[in-house]
Write an enzyme that holds these catalytic residues in place. Structure first.
Site, PDB file in Angstrom:
ATOM      1  N   HIS A  45       0.714  -1.341   0.047  1.00 31.60           N
ATOM      2  CA  HIS A  45      -0.055  -0.239  -0.183  1.00 31.60           C
ATOM      3  C   HIS A  45       0.896   0.997  -0.148  1.00 31.60           C
ATOM      4  O   HIS A  45       2.075   1.235   0.243  1.00 31.60           O
ATOM      5  CB  HIS A  45      -1.039  -0.049   1.158  1.00 31.60           C
ATOM      6  CG  HIS A  45      -0.139   0.110   2.557  1.00 31.60           C
ATOM      7  ND1 HIS A  45       0.085   1.334   3.184  1.00 31.60           N
ATOM      8  CD2 HIS A  45       0.096  -0.804   3.517  1.00 31.60           C
ATOM      9  CE1 HIS A  45       0.635   1.074   4.291  1.00 31.60           C
ATOM     10  NE2 HIS A  45       0.682  -0.048   4.465  1.00 31.60           N
TER      11      HIS A  45
ATOM     12  N   CYS B 109       3.603  -4.456   6.677  1.00 31.76           N
ATOM     13  CA  CYS B 109       3.056  -4.422   5.167  1.00 31.76           C
ATOM     14  C   CYS B 109       4.479  -3.954   4.086  1.00 31.76           C
ATOM     15  O   CYS B 109       5.456  -3.283   4.853  1.00 31.76           O
ATOM     16  CB  CYS B 109       2.117  -3.110   5.359  1.00 31.76           C
ATOM     17  SG  CYS B 109       0.641  -3.605   5.837  1.00 31.76           S
TER      18      CYS B 109
END
Length: 274
Positions: A231, A248
């Site tokens: 992301h 992430c």
């Protein structure tokens, strides 16, 4: 006899005076009635400067410092210049590898602070002064904000539609049937929350996702392993590799990940390798 001795004493005194003052002494009575002492005054025309080699040729002014880099230049050397300027707080963005206006202003400020001509161009004198005040930047100082070259793709990425993520070069390749469509800089989880390695697949996409665990935005999220996703990260865009994620895969280029998000489908493969 007494007169002769006095004359000799006067002559000896004159000889000493000549040795001290550079005068030329003549014996009494020579060349008619001329004074026994002749003082040679310097010529009114100054002698030419001696050259640095020690010969009698006129000296020349030192050559101006050679310019190494100037606005518009690009490359690894410019990236090092920017990294060193960051170390002494004259530059806050980058390094980008492009000698832009911000770099020119930083160099000019550095020069003025040290009494050098404020040209904004990095010459040999400016570079030596900056090197003396800083340390050799490491790889991730040079690529603090991304831009590093990608390593060759993992063999598992050479077939199909793959998000090929490399922890060593800190890059993500979007590959389709062995062809690299796009490449972007990424960062990973910290020591306590590492990004998992292996082969996965995208199972959920969320355009405007917000983490329920950390209450932080995760735009263009593409989940591939539990709560871990690829992301966009505003923090990565602002601080580069000075920060880290909770596991992430962060992307700092918003336009690049927006385009990637539009192309990736649920079920596409994700390879995370070291």
């Amino acid at each position: 006899m007494r007169t002769t001795g006095m004359g000799r004493a006067i002559a000896a005194g004159l000889a000493v005076l000549a040795a001290l003052t550079g005068c030329t002494v003549q014996a009494p009575g020579e060349e008619g009635h001329r004074s026994p002492v002749r003082i040679e005054l310097p010529d009114s025309t100054p002698s030419p400067l001696r050259s640095p080699t020690g010969d009698d040729r006129p000296g020349t002014a030192p050559a101006p410092a050679r310019v190494l880099w100037s606005p518009g230049d690009t490359g690894r050397d410019v990236r090092e210049l920017q990294a060193r300027l960051r170390q002494v707080a004259w530059l806050f963005d980058g390094p980008t590898g492009t000698y832009d206006e911000a770099t020119e202003r930083a160099v000019s400020g550095f020069q003025g602070k040290r009494g050098l001509p404020r040209t904004g161009r990095t010459d040999t004198v400016t570079w030596q002064r900056l090197r003396g005040m800083t340390h050799e930047p490491g790889r991730w100082e040079l690529y603090l904000m991304g831009g590093q070259p990608a390593d060759p793709p993992d063999a598992r990425c050479r077939a199909g539609r793959v998000l090929c993520i490399d922890k060593t070069s800190r890059t993500l390749r979007w590959m389709v049937d062995g062809r690299t469509v796009s490449t972007m800089a990424v960062r990973f989880g910290s020591r306590g929350t590492p990004t998992r390695e292996g082969v996965f697949s995208v199972y959920w996409k969320s355009r405007d996702h917000v983490s329920t665990l950390y209450d932080s935005p995760m735009p263009y999220a593409m989940f591939f392993s539990g709560g871990q996703a690829v992301h966009y990260s505003r923090d990565f865009a602002a601080r580069g590799y000075a920060g880290g994620s909770h596991g992430c895969v962060n992307v700092r280029d918003e336009q690049a990940i927006a385009e990637l998000y539009a192309q990736v489908r649920n079920g596409d493969k994700v390879v995370v390798s070291r």
